[in-house]
Design an enzyme around this catalytic site. Structure first.
Site, short mmCIF file in Angstrom:
data_model
loop_
_atom_site.label_atom_id
_atom_site.label_comp_id
_atom_site.label_asym_id
_atom_site.label_seq_id
_atom_site.Cartn_x
_atom_site.Cartn_y
_atom_site.Cartn_z
N ASP A 129 -35.25 -54.64 -48.09
CA ASP A 129 -35.09 -54.06 -49.29
C ASP A 129 -34.84 -54.71 -50.59
O ASP A 129 -34.63 -55.86 -50.28
CB ASP A 129 -34.06 -53.08 -49.18
CG ASP A 129 -34.43 -51.90 -48.17
OD1 ASP A 129 -35.15 -51.99 -47.46
OD2 ASP A 129 -33.46 -51.11 -47.90
N HIS A 152 -38.78 -47.93 -52.84
CA HIS A 152 -37.35 -48.10 -52.85
C HIS A 152 -36.74 -47.46 -54.34
O HIS A 152 -35.66 -48.04 -54.63
CB HIS A 152 -36.80 -49.45 -52.48
CG HIS A 152 -35.26 -49.77 -52.04
ND1 HIS A 152 -34.91 -48.96 -51.18
CD2 HIS A 152 -34.53 -50.60 -52.46
CE1 HIS A 152 -33.57 -49.14 -50.96
NE2 HIS A 152 -33.19 -50.00 -51.66
N HIS A 157 -32.50 -57.86 -46.58
CA HIS A 157 -32.87 -57.96 -48.11
C HIS A 157 -33.28 -59.30 -48.46
O HIS A 157 -32.91 -60.40 -48.31
CB HIS A 157 -31.56 -57.67 -48.74
CG HIS A 157 -30.91 -56.42 -48.48
ND1 HIS A 157 -30.11 -56.29 -47.26
CD2 HIS A 157 -30.84 -55.03 -49.05
CE1 HIS A 157 -29.69 -55.13 -47.28
NE2 HIS A 157 -30.37 -54.38 -48.60
#
Ligand SMILES: [Zn+2]
Length: 235
Positions: free
Chosen positions: A60, A111, A202
């Site tokens: 993400d 996102h 991430h």
């Protein structure tokens, strides 16, 4: 007839001979086994474990100008595809990285544009965030996306129909963003991952890139197959 002591001597010799034959045979078997293992090792089958199922790595908040290309290089070497849930603003800043990821077979998901959390008060704004991010992903990759990872997991099912978007949550969260300890992140993922797991990471940290590639090497050797999330959600 042999006397008592002679009997014992003969019996001892006989037992000794049987034991020698047995040991010789065992030795032969051990040698054969060793030779077989060597053949198997040479043929490259040694480390192959039984198939354990599909799992998906997801990243993400990217792309990140340094870490994401490093991650892409490592994934390419290992022939593994993952899913990136990107923010629209980062796609705007680093379009080439997103284009490359898409071209190399990774799935690009939404996102939101500015990493916005859905609340009771921002429904309209949230919808715009999704649409503008879909638009820029399509512009850069030439592909439509229908997968979204809502920031902080806040979601409203109405968007699934309204915008034809499918939310992708996760079941393994090693909290890679709050630790630079690669071993800790790797251990956390290894101890929680099972068939069809979706792992949340991430791609904005060096330590995450190192950990993710170690995770790929270890779980691949254990028999897992890495896929993009669509293959887990719709297969
Ligand atoms: Zn996020």
């Amino acid at each position: 007839m042999l006397k008592g002591k002679k009997w014992i001597a003969v019996l001892t010799m006989l037992l000794f001979a049987v034991a020698l034959t047995f040991l010789a045979r065992e030795n032969e078997n051990a040698k054969r086994q060793e030779a077989w293992s060597r053949t198997v090792a040479d043929s490259g089958y040694e480390d192959e474990e039984p198939y354990k199922g599909k799992i998906a790595l997801t990243f993400d908040d990217g792309p990140h100008p340094v870490c994401t290309p490093q991650l892409l290089d490592g994934l390419k070497k290992r022939d593994v595809q993952v899913t990136f849930f990107v923010t629209g603003q980062n796609v705007e800043s680093y379009p080439d990285i997103v284009k490359r990821a898409s071209e190399e077979g990774h799935l690009i998901g939404n996102h939101t544009f500015h990493h916005v959390q859905l609340t009771a008060a921002n429904s309209d704004e949230f919808k715009k965030e999704i649409i503008s991010t879909n638009d820029i992903i399509q512009e850069v990759t030439g592909k439509e996306t229908s997968f979204i990872r809502p920031p902080y997991g806040s979601w409203d099912k109405k968007y699934e129909k309204e915008l034809n978007m499918f939310p992708v949550l996760w079941d393994v969260d090693p909290l890679d963003w709050c630790s630079t300890n690669v071993d800790k992140v790797v251990r956390n993922v290894l101890s929680h991952t099972k068939e069809n797991s979706i792992i949340l990471m991430h791609d904005s940290y060096d330590s995450t890139v190192t950990a993710a590639l170690q995770i790929v090497d270890i779980l691949k050797a254990e028999g897992y197959e890495f896929v993009t999330v669509d293959e887990i959600l719709f297969d």
